[in-house]
Design a protein around this motif. Structure first.
Motif, PDB file in Angstrom:
ATOM      1  N   THR A   1       1.154  -1.253  -0.105  1.00  0.00           N
ATOM      2  CA  THR A   1      -0.087   0.391   0.239  1.00  0.00           C
ATOM      3  C   THR A   1       0.730   1.064  -0.185  1.00  0.00           C
ATOM      4  N   PRO A   2       0.615   2.406  -0.526  1.00  0.00           N
ATOM      5  CA  PRO A   2       1.245   3.348  -0.479  1.00  0.00           C
ATOM      6  C   PRO A   2       2.065   3.631   0.568  1.00  0.00           C
ATOM      7  N   ARG A   3       3.153   4.035   0.833  1.00  0.00           N
ATOM      8  CA  ARG A   3       3.697   4.104   2.384  1.00  0.00           C
ATOM      9  C   ARG A   3       2.688   5.175   3.561  1.00  0.00           C
ATOM     10  N   HIS A   4       2.159   6.061   3.268  1.00  0.00           N
ATOM     11  CA  HIS A   4       1.285   6.913   3.601  1.00  0.00           C
ATOM     12  C   HIS A   4      -0.121   5.759   4.630  1.00  0.00           C
ATOM     13  N   TYR A   5      -0.772   5.341   4.109  1.00  0.00           N
ATOM     14  CA  TYR A   5      -0.797   4.564   5.427  1.00  0.00           C
ATOM     15  C   TYR A   5      -0.718   3.243   5.024  1.00  0.00           C
ATOM     16  N   ALA A   6      -1.466   2.023   6.379  1.00  0.00           N
ATOM     17  CA  ALA A   6      -1.109   0.939   6.111  1.00  0.00           C
ATOM     18  C   ALA A   6      -1.935   0.008   6.764  1.00  0.00           C
ATOM     19  N   TYR A   7      -2.498  -1.719   6.334  1.00  0.00           N
ATOM     20  CA  TYR A   7      -3.455  -2.190   6.792  1.00  0.00           C
ATOM     21  C   TYR A   7      -2.095  -3.101   8.356  1.00  0.00           C
ATOM     22  N   LEU A   8      -3.014  -2.765   9.020  1.00  0.00           N
ATOM     23  CA  LEU A   8      -2.411  -3.951  10.540  1.00  0.00           C
ATOM     24  C   LEU A   8      -3.538  -4.920  10.768  1.00  0.00           C
ATOM     25  N   LYS A   9      -3.113  -6.122  10.539  1.00  0.00           N
ATOM     26  CA  LYS A   9      -4.270  -7.148  10.938  1.00  0.00           C
ATOM     27  C   LYS A   9      -3.994  -7.797  12.321  1.00  0.00           C
ATOM     28  N   ILE A  10      -5.164  -7.622  13.126  1.00  0.00           N
ATOM     29  CA  ILE A  10      -5.124  -7.979  14.685  1.00  0.00           C
ATOM     30  C   ILE A  10      -5.667  -8.918  14.983  1.00  0.00           C
ATOM     31  N   SER A  11      -6.756  -9.954  13.835  1.00  0.00           N
ATOM     32  CA  SER A  11      -6.792 -11.437  14.307  1.00  0.00           C
ATOM     33  C   SER A  11      -6.916 -12.208  12.993  1.00  0.00           C
TER      34      SER A  11
ATOM     35  N   ALA B   1      -2.170  -8.044  22.177  1.00  0.00           N
ATOM     36  CA  ALA B   1      -1.689  -7.028  21.731  1.00  0.00           C
ATOM     37  C   ALA B   1      -0.430  -6.392  21.515  1.00  0.00           C
ATOM     38  N   ARG B   2       0.783  -6.991  22.622  1.00  0.00           N
ATOM     39  CA  ARG B   2       1.593  -6.533  22.065  1.00  0.00           C
ATOM     40  C   ARG B   2       2.194  -6.164  20.964  1.00  0.00           C
ATOM     41  N   GLU B   3       2.049  -7.482  19.914  1.00  0.00           N
ATOM     42  CA  GLU B   3       3.110  -7.891  19.082  1.00  0.00           C
ATOM     43  C   GLU B   3       1.732  -6.670  17.711  1.00  0.00           C
ATOM     44  N   VAL B   4       0.476  -6.398  18.234  1.00  0.00           N
ATOM     45  CA  VAL B   4       0.146  -5.861  16.893  1.00  0.00           C
ATOM     46  C   VAL B   4       1.247  -4.415  17.670  1.00  0.00           C
ATOM     47  N   LEU B   5       1.167  -3.599  19.133  1.00  0.00           N
ATOM     48  CA  LEU B   5       1.102  -2.222  19.060  1.00  0.00           C
ATOM     49  C   LEU B   5       2.775  -2.449  18.849  1.00  0.00           C
ATOM     50  N   TYR B   6       3.903  -3.749  18.885  1.00  0.00           N
ATOM     51  CA  TYR B   6       4.907  -3.078  18.036  1.00  0.00           C
ATOM     52  C   TYR B   6       5.410  -2.815  16.438  1.00  0.00           C
TER      53      TYR B   6
ATOM     54  N   LEU C   1      -7.944 -15.284  22.912  1.00  0.00           N
ATOM     55  CA  LEU C   1      -7.139 -15.023  24.152  1.00  0.00           C
ATOM     56  C   LEU C   1      -7.467 -14.693  25.428  1.00  0.00           C
ATOM     57  N   ARG C   2      -8.820 -15.085  26.154  1.00  0.00           N
ATOM     58  CA  ARG C   2      -9.252 -14.029  27.294  1.00  0.00           C
ATOM     59  C   ARG C   2      -9.064 -13.386  27.715  1.00  0.00           C
ATOM     60  N   HIS C   3      -8.776 -12.004  26.235  1.00  0.00           N
ATOM     61  CA  HIS C   3      -8.364 -10.675  26.863  1.00  0.00           C
ATOM     62  C   HIS C   3      -7.515 -10.867  27.893  1.00  0.00           C
ATOM     63  N   ALA C   4      -6.002 -11.795  27.293  1.00  0.00           N
ATOM     64  CA  ALA C   4      -5.334 -11.433  28.233  1.00  0.00           C
ATOM     65  C   ALA C   4      -4.147 -10.139  28.076  1.00  0.00           C
ATOM     66  N   PRO C   5      -3.548  -9.994  28.778  1.00  0.00           N
ATOM     67  CA  PRO C   5      -2.726  -9.151  28.802  1.00  0.00           C
ATOM     68  C   PRO C   5      -1.863  -9.128  28.262  1.00  0.00           C
ATOM     69  N   SER C   6      -1.110  -8.008  27.897  1.00  0.00           N
ATOM     70  CA  SER C   6       0.705  -8.529  27.324  1.00  0.00           C
ATOM     71  C   SER C   6       1.382  -7.486  27.781  1.00  0.00           C
ATOM     72  N   ARG C   7       3.183  -7.375  27.913  1.00  0.00           N
ATOM     73  CA  ARG C   7       2.968  -6.340  27.958  1.00  0.00           C
ATOM     74  C   ARG C   7       3.850  -5.508  26.691  1.00  0.00           C
ATOM     75  N   PHE C   8       3.455  -4.256  26.441  1.00  0.00           N
ATOM     76  CA  PHE C   8       4.324  -3.038  25.357  1.00  0.00           C
ATOM     77  C   PHE C   8       4.479  -1.582  26.419  1.00  0.00           C
ATOM     78  N   ARG C   9       5.977  -1.745  26.235  1.00  0.00           N
ATOM     79  CA  ARG C   9       6.847  -0.787  26.618  1.00  0.00           C
ATOM     80  C   ARG C   9       6.226  -1.241  28.906  1.00  0.00           C
ATOM     81  N   ASP C  10       5.656   0.176  28.464  1.00  0.00           N
ATOM     82  CA  ASP C  10       5.392   0.061  31.056  1.00  0.00           C
ATOM     83  C   ASP C  10       5.024  -0.094  31.051  1.00  0.00           C
TER      84      ASP C  10
END
Ligand code: SF4
Length: 452
Positions: free
Chosen positions: A146-156, A180-185, A212-221
């Motif tokens: 896709t053009p550089r200024h937009y991107a598709y981000l697949k979450i599941s 969530a951490r994978e998507v956010l990184y 994932l039963r909405h399990a949290p994951s660590r993104f940064r702090d």
């Protein structure tokens, strides 16, 4: 891809990197798969080329959802074979390997959707990677088509529903969410690489994290829950446009609307309603209380007056009566959606709906589709006319010598409308500018750069 005379692999005869051509069919979700495959191949030293003629091998990423898409996929494979001769097939239609081999026995290999390792292995087998450490490495944000200024981000991936007209759960399996951490990184890498708009996609965006039963994951702090509301809020913190696609109408979708009103994510909701008649919805195995949906839409607009709602509908579903169809038209007049896509029902091999009684003749389906689109055109024209005189933020997609084309928050790329900025010939793709809207039609807007 332009077609030229058949050719054979040649990179072994020279010091050039092996070259891959790519034909990507189907939806934005398939495009994301293509991007992943290409990123990986690029990292291994393969070069992506834009014509059959230059390619040592062509990868065709197919769509197998509707019969018409499957026919298009088979044609695309045929075209690539005729033009290049060395073809690997992947994507949704790959699950029907026998059918593909019947039509095109010469294909080198066939793999299914998301079988990244298998596609890469097939490419290695038929076009080994070059071993040159000096070859360009893939940029850390991956290679995007896709053009550089937009991107598709697949979450599941996948879906836990069983809509009777759909074979996605069979093709792609049950819901499988990325932490969530994978998507956010990934989002962070994309934003660092210059992306101004993230298009969040999946088969069922609202269900994100259920598996994932909405399990949290660590993104940064901090910990971020795998829940669409938490994820949307966290994505909103990157300061770019965040647009949600394919949101099934779950109750918790209501919790996304305040985020839209705060400006954390775009006030844009792509929510496939499919129909409005309770009888048809039941036959589709979808939630059947569309009268309640009207109340919810009103509430969403109370909370977030700017919200733009896009949806898709299927008309001519088996058993749909003229009255069912009229109910849908009346519902649309009340709902006043901003953007609507409409498909005439088609059997999809393997779908439960194929066995329902009351299949309608093609001309009835087509006539209903045209009537629905005519009604929606009037609605869309009225809604867009309200924009005239407003100043709107526009993300520029394309610049020509006559002006620039861009989109407001209410328009997703490729599927919705555009804004033509008459005095935008000096702008750059990816810039966000304020535009005073001066005109509108049923789909698009026209404007001029607003005074600062
Ligand atoms: S929710 Fe969407 S992907 Fe899932 S079965 Fe229904 S139509 Fe298919």
């Amino acid at each position: 891809m332009p077609s030229t005379a058949p050719r054979k692999a040649r990179h072994h005869a020279s010091r050039q990197p092996p070259r891959i051509g790519l034909v990507s069919l189907g939806c934005p979700k398939a495009l994301v798969d293509s991007e992943r495959i290409v990123s990986r191949l690029r990292a291994e030293g393969y070069e992506l080329v834009g014509s059959y003629d230059e390619a040592d091998l062509v990868l065709v990423n197919t769509c197998g959802f509707l019969d018409s898409a499957r026919a298009e996929s088979l044609d695309a494979i045929g075209e690539a074979l005729a033009a290049n001769g060395r073809v690997i097939v992947t994507g949704c239609m790959g699950v029907e390997a026998d059918l593909i081999r019947d039509r095109h026995p010469e294909v080198l290999a066939i793999t299914g959707p998301h079988q990244y390792e298998q596609v890469i292995a097939a490419v290695h087998a038929h076009l080994p990677p070059a071993h040159d450490p000096k070859l360009d490495l893939v940029p850390p944000e991956g290679l995007r088509l896709t053009p550089r200024h937009y991107a598709y981000l697949k979450i599941s991936e996948g879906c836990n529903h069983a809509c009777s007209f759909c074979i996605i759960p069979k093709l792609r399996g049950p819901l499988c969410s990325r932490p969530a951490r994978e998507v956010l990184y990934e989002a962070e890498r994309l934003v660092r690489a210059g992306v101004k708009e993230l298009l969040i996609i999946s088969q069922d965006t609202g269900a994100y994290g259920v598996d994932l039963r909405h399990a949290p994951s660590r993104f940064r702090d901090r910990e971020v829950r795998a829940h669409i509301v938490d994820l949307a809020r966290a994505l909103g913190e990157f300061g770019v446009w965040v647009r949600l696609h394919y949101v099934y109408p779950y109750p918790h979708v209501d919790d996304l609307v305040p985020l839209m009103n705060e400006g954390a994510i775009l006030p844009y909701l792509d929510i496939p309603f499919q129909h409005a008649s309770p009888t048809v919805l039941r036959a589709m195995r979808r939630p059947a209380r569309q009268d309640r949906m009207l109340e919810r839409i009103r509430r969403w607009r109370d909370i977030c007056p700017e919200i733009a709602i896009r949806s898709t509908f299927v008309v001519g579903f088996p058993g749909e009566t003229e009255r069912d169809f009229e109910l849908l038209l009346e519902w649309l007049e009340e709902a006043e959606l901003d953007r609507v896509g409409c498909f005439a029902y088609e059997d999809v091999a393997g779908a439960a709906a194929n066995h329902l009684p009351g299949h309608l003749p093609e001309e009835v389906k087509e006539e209903r589709r045209a009537r629905l689109m005519a009604v929606q055109e009037g609605i869309s024209r009225r809604r867009l006319a309200r924009r005239v005189g407003q100043d709107m933020a526009v993300l520029i997609d394309e610049v020509t010598s006559d002006g620039a084309f861009g989109r407001t928050y209410a328009d997703a790329p490729e599927i919705d409308g555009r804004v033509f900025v008459e005095d935008g010939e000096h702008l750059k793709p990816g810039e966000i500018v304020w535009v005073e809207i001066t005109g509108s039609d049923a789909h698009d807007l026209v404007g001029e750069l607003a005074e600062e």
